[in-house]
Design an enzyme around this catalytic site. Structure first.
Site, mmCIF file in Angstrom:
data_model
loop_
_atom_site.group_PDB
_atom_site.id
_atom_site.type_symbol
_atom_site.label_atom_id
_atom_site.label_comp_id
_atom_site.label_asym_id
_atom_site.label_seq_id
_atom_site.Cartn_x
_atom_site.Cartn_y
_atom_site.Cartn_z
ATOM 1 N N ASN A 135 13.872 -0.179 -5.729
ATOM 2 C CA ASN A 135 15.227 0.084 -6.061
ATOM 3 C C ASN A 135 15.533 1.660 -6.154
ATOM 4 O OD1 ASN A 135 14.980 1.215 -9.119
ATOM 5 N ND2 ASN A 135 13.150 -0.010 -8.914
ATOM 6 N N GLY A 139 0.814 -1.307 0.073
ATOM 7 C CA GLY A 139 -0.051 0.011 0.063
ATOM 8 C C GLY A 139 0.817 1.298 0.142
ATOM 9 N N GLY A 140 0.187 2.363 -0.483
ATOM 10 C CA GLY A 140 0.802 3.766 -0.530
ATOM 11 C C GLY A 140 1.030 4.187 -1.885
ATOM 12 N N TYR A 184 9.482 9.731 -3.386
ATOM 13 C CA TYR A 184 9.188 8.597 -3.362
ATOM 14 C C TYR A 184 10.155 7.718 -2.669
ATOM 15 C CZ TYR A 184 8.220 3.574 -4.641
ATOM 16 O OH TYR A 184 7.951 2.284 -4.798
#
Lengths: 273, 273, 273, 273, 273, 273
Positions: free
Chosen positions: D110, D70-71, D134
């Site tokens: 990554n 989630g997110g 992010y």
């Protein structure tokens, strides 16, 4: 501390520390297999064979700390090393476990890494390359300290002593010298540290030509203050410089790397020939 | 080879290798302190106590290679370990030196690193963290091999055996299993290599869940072919999964890390209580 | 590519690659100081002395890629090495810079690390230990590639070739063999990569007994497919095993470490004696 | 497991795992802030805003495991990332702590190492170089997992997902591809392991051109089986090769390194100009 | 020593050392291709082109030590560098081999690592990143020293000189300064050491802002005593601070990284335009 | 500098630096969310909530440098940390980007590595092991600094502050003490360096018992001058020695590792019980 035990107190280092560690405990208990000076004030003198488990058990009782110098400290016949340095160390750790795990300074030796070349810089995690049965016995002792730490929480400072003498007296000691003052201050730091764990500490002064990196034991806050370089001019002048291929300048263990295995069959036979 | 000596030939691994190494030498010499099957063709059977220097001297004579499995292979009382794994190893190396330095496979053990967590990946240069007196004795044996290599050129493959069994039978062996085939092929590689040196080799198959990095011994050209993962479904199904805090899944040495010191005073006293 | 230049195309590797790289460019330009087979379809044959800056300048014009095999590839007199491997490499890089920096495969050699022992595992960042003037000249070439990459963005794959032969033919090649197929697939990978940089790549097949770790060049996506172990049984059977102290099994450079310096005064004088 | 929670179950990865993880628990609990397919057999569907602590508390109740996808999973405005990836992760770990610490698979990315060059090989201990807000939020999430592990024993597998798609579709994915099968088998391995700890696992298949070294997580016994190289010919043929200076072939994070900060004042002003 | 040879004795460093090294040998032999001051007491002055093998052979005869400063010491045309720094170094090592291997101090340079960023800390094992043809020639010289050490036992101290000037005079020299006193004391230490080997030594004073770690050469017992920080206030006050993107503060090689290749075709053509 | 911004100027460290950094800029701009002393000469005092993007944007305008102490500096409820340390740091970096990227000193903390044992020696590349939500927020801030450096060239000195107090006052501070003088001289060095980059600097004095290795930031030329050992005798005498298992002597983060998560549901519920 109430009582600090020094084993091997009749030897060279033992006599020096006996004279220097009195301030660390109310009582110094001093043991050796050989004769010692009679007990002075605040001293107890105990003759003890480290290979005798019962005797070692009694020896460690009521001690809050141990400086373990006892055992064979040069290359000797296997049987002697087995009794004092193998069985003796086992006996010591069993006794410590039975008596509340007093903190231990274990006198290991540079001879556990003696076959590393002098051009190598070693830290606490380096591989072992012992140069003698004596060196092998110290590797065993280090393993025993590690075992009792992991299994029982026994704390030990594994001190790989270089050359602990009043002054450096040859070219190799410009790298390996460990002054008496620095050894004493290390022992003080070990017993003062709130948490010790089981560190490897290189027992050497702050020599310009040193080979050993003590960064991993930095948390002890110990800083050697002496430096063999202060004696270099004298050595350069008075001591003949060894040739570049001599074992004494090629390997960290120095002359030990040139020694045979003592009392070995092969050697005996050669002697007989 | 003309003659390959297998010590500890009466034990579990010894019997397996006796049956599997016949092709490597004209004669297998098999020794143990305990009873063995009588000698078959191209076999010699010798009862030998490793603690007896003279006997070991005779044992090694005329051998071109040694697979040294002899000695105590689990946790036991100190006295037993001293005789077989300390004195015995010294005797073996002295005998090898007297007899032309036949190449040696030394059965070391994962128990020299048993207190490393299972989440750690270890290579040949890792620090030792023995989990038992047995593990300490193997650390000593590794040091002895190193000494005789540096001092005399004696070559030894130090094999840190994981779990050498016909099949993996528990969760930990998914990481530690060493198949019989892979042990045999390693011994073949060791004796075939033109130059051996004194490498540490992790004795484990190519297990998906392995902990040990054998890159440093890659020059031997040995590649394990088995993989415990081929047995994983069975183990997952049949063997209860240990809890996440169990020693058997936290430390590489598994259950050895939970063992007391055998025959110790402290334990004895507790037993008496 | 429109035009791929292969220098040293008249030598052993050059002839092999001439026959195998036709698919990579519309035209292969082939150069050597020695005679070559006449040009076939889609080929250009150019005789060129790498020590001649003008000639090299012309040679590189209009090329989109270079496989630089040219120069001396074994130990020789200094003067020959200087002309071809020192001045020649400078000329090549200057020409490449003048002509838009076509990507270069530089044939370096295991002889830049020839004095590392075979028991060592090396990666791309290892120190150099050349075993010959030839090895020194390749160390120089690697430095030149690095300079032109950092200063001008010239991309080079530095390939430290092991033993590039149709099959491995001796014990050392079980570690160093580099199959023709694997060399070809490496060259394809180098010219296909969107970004090359200036990596060191060990030119060896996926040999069980390999010494070299290519992880740092993994981003190229090249995977050798051959393995000298497939030929091991033959070599074990047919080729006498070298003794454990032979240079050919002690040092990675093998026999090169036993070679004298060619044409040196000292040697000449000895010859005259 | 009785109940496995998948957060972000409405997204691309979430839908895939919903379809593939049914065998791992009696019930799959599926949550997302967005609409999802209605619950099928053995499924529970819960709409939940991760920024709502009470809702997350209820969500985690009675779950034996969590796959936290989630997110926000791409670069977005800070406010969105704060709510879902900062506050949301805190809420998740608090909820897990309150409910018995179900094991967590944390979908990191990554993009926590996106500014490392593609020529670098990274292992689990590499430094972070996030390429986006992010990426910063995922670095924060990894730190939170570490905190709850050290402080409370919460176990998490931190999976730095590469490119989890049905097939690789561009040049960069030849290095970063993470096949659906390999992600599923990793999740199986994480929940099967007797002891998990808090490892970093690179979420990538066994790609010939991979950049990431998973050796440190080898104890999980997980082996990816797919390899982007099986798709390389198609990509080489169909997808134009990026130039050597393109971000997409220079940095591991690819196009993310070329992105601006979303919704930033500087950008807004530029937009208004 | 009876006779110490200083090559390049006519240059800046050469003149300084000529004045400072008289105490180290009964005779200083001083050579240069250019004119020098006439010989004073206990001096021999020899004009010698290092590219002339016979002349170098004569030059080294009867010398017990060599301080090799000769050759090109800044960026120049390739032809000049080849003659003095490539051929000249080969000639020197051949001559040394023919004359009993006198110990050599080889003046290498920080320009072998000039493209490393100033934010990097380098030790003796770092990769080379030369910043000039001059830097490449010094990389070649280091390789030659290594070859003659491994093959013949020739001992060399490879000294990567930073900025050897009376005082630091710019911001970069706060990191690179090598005081005359410290260079002299290093040369003394090199010739005093019983065993030298072939170490890399960073030729820099004990600068607060230094980039280079000399721990690997610690066995020499050399400790620089000067520190550019003692001059920092003056430089901060008098020398304009370079901008953060200037080559002189980004790369260890400073301005060399901004230099073109001298005399190159590309440059010539640009000049002609 | 014309104007140096100090955020968090009303806190303990802020007040100290306000009094000590006046010489570094013509004007000090001082901000805090709490009340501060009125502006003195050459000072500007600004009340500012770091969570308010517009306010932070105004705050940073016209500043040439920033010392960012603002935000929560001990363990607190998540909501407070989110506002000040997560959103606040994002706001700061966006503002810096909009205003020409003034160099930033970011006050990180030893609590990003608080769960490392005190027996570990850490360098700038060590893994993070935060010991609190506060520590997690600092890990996030370090990641943000890295992002803005890689993406925009923003320079930041990430200072992991130990214990910045007038004097060390407990046993742990013998390792972690950061004297006011040393913090001031570090800030001077950061703003003086021609090129800063984005280094991690351990904010600690030159303590004999220090745990942190600042070698990677050596290029800044900063050398701490104080040493907690000068205060050791007083602490040894006056402060009770913690037991060997106390968190305060086992983990680098000290008492933070013993703290619960503030305001957490679990804790609240427990409180209600």
């Amino acid at each position: 501390m109430k009582r600090l035990l020094i084993t091997g107190a009749g030897g060279g280092l033992g006599r020096m520390l006996r004279a220097r560690l009195g301030h660390m405990a109310e009582t110094l208990r001093l043991s050796d297999i050989a004769a010692m000076e009679p007990a002075g004030p605040d001293e107890e003198v105990v003759t003890c064979d480290l290979a005798d488990a019962e005797a070692v058990h009694e020896l460690v009782a009521d001690c809050d700390g141990v400086v373990h110098l006892g055992g064979v400290s040069v290359e000797r016949e296997y049987e002697l090393i087995e009794a004092a340095n193998l069985r003796g160390v086992y006996n010591l750790y069993e006794a410590a476990r039975a008596h509340g795990r007093p903190r231990i300074v274990f006198a290991s030796s540079n001879h556990v890494v003696g076959y590393h070349p002098q051009t190598a810089r070693l830290d606490a995690g380096c591989s072992l390359r012992p140069d003698s049965l004596y060196g092998v016995s110290k590797a065993y002792g280090e393993a025993m300290a590690s075992l009792y730490h992991d299994k029982f929480g026994q704390e030990t400072a594994i001190v790989r002593i270089g050359s602990c003498t009043p002054e450096p007296v040859d070219w190799r000691m410009l790298s390996t010298w460990f002054s008496h003052d620095d050894f004493v201050s290390l022992i003080e730091a070990v017993f003062r540290a709130p948490h010790l764990g089981c560190p490897v500490v290189w027992g050497a002064s702050a020599n310009d030509a040193g080979w050993w990196d003590n960064a991993a034991a930095g948390y002890l806050g110990w800083q050697p203050r002496d430096n063999a370089a202060a004696h270099a001019a004298r050595i350069h002048r008075d001591v003949p410089r060894p040739g570049p291929r001599a074992a004494v300048v090629r390997f960290q263990g120095g002359a030990f790397t040139d020694e045979p295995i003592h009392g070995s069959r092969a050697q005996n036979r050669k002697d007989k020939t």
